[in-house]
Every structure is written in C-alpha cells, then in structure tokens.
Design a protein around this motif. Sequence first.
Motif, PDB file in Angstrom:
ATOM      1  N   ILE A  56      68.323   0.116  47.904  1.00  0.00           N
ATOM      2  CA  ILE A  56      68.927  -1.159  47.495  1.00  0.00           C
ATOM      3  C   ILE A  56      67.962  -2.300  47.811  1.00  0.00           C
ATOM      4  O   ILE A  56      67.710  -3.174  46.978  1.00  0.00           O
ATOM      5  CB  ILE A  56      70.288  -1.371  48.195  1.00  0.00           C
ATOM      6  N   THR A  57      67.392  -2.280  49.020  1.00  0.00           N
ATOM      7  CA  THR A  57      66.470  -3.339  49.431  1.00  0.00           C
ATOM      8  C   THR A  57      65.182  -3.301  48.615  1.00  0.00           C
ATOM      9  O   THR A  57      64.668  -4.352  48.212  1.00  0.00           O
ATOM     10  CB  THR A  57      66.168  -3.237  50.937  1.00  0.00           C
ATOM     11  N   VAL A  58      64.654  -2.112  48.349  1.00  0.00           N
ATOM     12  CA  VAL A  58      63.452  -1.994  47.506  1.00  0.00           C
ATOM     13  C   VAL A  58      63.708  -2.624  46.141  1.00  0.00           C
ATOM     14  O   VAL A  58      62.888  -3.397  45.636  1.00  0.00           O
ATOM     15  CB  VAL A  58      63.013  -0.517  47.358  1.00  0.00           C
ATOM     16  N   ASN A  59      64.855  -2.325  45.553  1.00  0.00           N
ATOM     17  CA  ASN A  59      65.192  -2.888  44.238  1.00  0.00           C
ATOM     18  C   ASN A  59      65.299  -4.412  44.295  1.00  0.00           C
ATOM     19  O   ASN A  59      64.775  -5.117  43.422  1.00  0.00           O
ATOM     20  CB  ASN A  59      66.503  -2.304  43.714  1.00  0.00           C
ATOM     21  N   LEU A  60      65.980  -4.932  45.317  1.00  0.00           N
ATOM     22  CA  LEU A  60      66.147  -6.380  45.426  1.00  0.00           C
ATOM     23  C   LEU A  60      64.815  -7.077  45.706  1.00  0.00           C
ATOM     24  O   LEU A  60      64.536  -8.133  45.134  1.00  0.00           O
ATOM     25  CB  LEU A  60      67.167  -6.715  46.510  1.00  0.00           C
ATOM     26  N   LEU A  61      63.982  -6.501  46.561  1.00  0.00           N
ATOM     27  CA  LEU A  61      62.670  -7.097  46.833  1.00  0.00           C
ATOM     28  C   LEU A  61      61.787  -7.091  45.583  1.00  0.00           C
ATOM     29  O   LEU A  61      61.055  -8.043  45.321  1.00  0.00           O
ATOM     30  CB  LEU A  61      61.969  -6.363  47.975  1.00  0.00           C
ATOM     31  N   TYR A  97      67.387  -0.479  59.828  1.00  0.00           N
ATOM     32  CA  TYR A  97      66.342   0.522  59.627  1.00  0.00           C
ATOM     33  C   TYR A  97      66.037   0.686  58.131  1.00  0.00           C
ATOM     34  O   TYR A  97      64.879   0.770  57.731  1.00  0.00           O
ATOM     35  CB  TYR A  97      66.760   1.853  60.254  1.00  0.00           C
ATOM     36  N   GLY A  98      67.068   0.706  57.293  1.00  0.00           N
ATOM     37  CA  GLY A  98      66.875   0.820  55.846  1.00  0.00           C
ATOM     38  C   GLY A  98      66.099  -0.357  55.279  1.00  0.00           C
ATOM     39  O   GLY A  98      65.213  -0.191  54.434  1.00  0.00           O
ATOM     40  N   THR A 104      58.257  -1.741  54.485  1.00  0.00           N
ATOM     41  CA  THR A 104      56.994  -1.040  54.730  1.00  0.00           C
ATOM     42  C   THR A 104      56.667  -0.032  53.628  1.00  0.00           C
ATOM     43  O   THR A 104      55.506   0.324  53.455  1.00  0.00           O
ATOM     44  CB  THR A 104      56.978  -0.342  56.106  1.00  0.00           C
ATOM     45  N   SER A 105      57.676   0.409  52.880  1.00  0.00           N
ATOM     46  CA  SER A 105      57.381   1.313  51.766  1.00  0.00           C
ATOM     47  C   SER A 105      56.712   0.569  50.611  1.00  0.00           C
ATOM     48  O   SER A 105      55.981   1.160  49.824  1.00  0.00           O
ATOM     49  CB  SER A 105      58.653   2.010  51.269  1.00  0.00           C
ATOM     50  N   LEU A 106      56.958  -0.729  50.517  1.00  0.00           N
ATOM     51  CA  LEU A 106      56.319  -1.539  49.477  1.00  0.00           C
ATOM     52  C   LEU A 106      54.887  -1.907  49.858  1.00  0.00           C
ATOM     53  O   LEU A 106      54.010  -1.982  49.008  1.00  0.00           O
ATOM     54  CB  LEU A 106      57.132  -2.808  49.229  1.00  0.00           C
ATOM     55  N   GLU A 107      54.678  -2.143  51.138  1.00  0.00           N
ATOM     56  CA  GLU A 107      53.352  -2.480  51.649  1.00  0.00           C
ATOM     57  C   GLU A 107      53.373  -2.209  53.155  1.00  0.00           C
ATOM     58  O   GLU A 107      54.206  -2.768  53.865  1.00  0.00           O
ATOM     59  CB  GLU A 107      53.047  -3.955  51.368  1.00  0.00           C
ATOM     60  N   THR A 108      52.496  -1.369  53.612  1.00  0.00           N
ATOM     61  CA  THR A 108      52.511  -0.920  55.009  1.00  0.00           C
ATOM     62  C   THR A 108      52.586  -2.059  56.014  1.00  0.00           C
ATOM     63  O   THR A 108      53.306  -1.978  57.005  1.00  0.00           O
ATOM     64  CB  THR A 108      51.263  -0.063  55.307  1.00  0.00           C
ATOM     65  N   CYS A 109      51.866  -3.133  55.768  1.00  0.00           N
ATOM     66  CA  CYS A 109      51.841  -4.238  56.735  1.00  0.00           C
ATOM     67  C   CYS A 109      52.905  -5.309  56.443  1.00  0.00           C
ATOM     68  O   CYS A 109      52.939  -6.325  57.135  1.00  0.00           O
ATOM     69  CB  CYS A 109      50.448  -4.865  56.792  1.00  0.00           C
TER      70      CYS A 109
END
Length: 119
Positions: A56-61, A97-98, A104-109
């Motif tokens: 959900i957060t990946v999609n919103l970001l 945590y999610g 971090t899955s979008l960009e490690t840093c």
Amino acid sequence: ATVTHFNDGRPSIASVVASCSKSFLGAGSDFLTEISVQYPTKNRRAIEHIVDMKNITVNLLGKFYKNTSGVKPAKIIYYRDGVSINQFETIILEELYGIQEACTSLETCYKPKISIVVC
C-alpha cells in the motif's frame, strides 16, 4: 488509515488515504487512496493490523512521486484510527515496519522521518 470489520463473515477492509502535495495539505492538494481486502486466518474473526502496508505504501509513494514531479516526502505523518489499547503495540509496530520496508524497497537509503498519530 483504518480497518473496518463486519460481523457477518465478510472480510475486513483496510483503507489508507495520503495527501499528494509538496506542502502538507496545501492549496490544490490531491488525495490518494489504497484499499485492501483482508481475509481472516484460521480460527480468527478479523485481522486488526493492515497486512499489506508495505505494498500500500509503495503504491502511494509511487503516486506521490509521479504527482510531485519526482519529489519524495522527507517526512511521513501516519494517522491511524480504531486501535484498541490491548492491540496498540502490535498494530503500530507491524504497520510502521511495513512503511519502513516500503521506503527502503524503493531506494535503500530512503528513510524519511515517520510520525504516528493514533486517534
């Protein structure tokens, strides 16, 4: 964010809304939504935490990034509704945590400051 439960055997519905503006709730701010169906596991009536918070957060970001011409939020304010006191710690830790995993899955840093408000 909230999770809605039904007493008739239907699955729970998790919903998250995000502001999509470079300035928090600024003039002309758009709002984005993500909704997820949550099926209870064996011997449980409902799942209280948002199970798919990372996706959900990946999609919103991703939508935020697109709508703001490549800007990522430096801070995330997460409002969570409907948390009972006996489930507070588990729910907040799982969902935080999610959100962190999504970043971090979008960009490690990429580690924005995250504030959580429970209402």
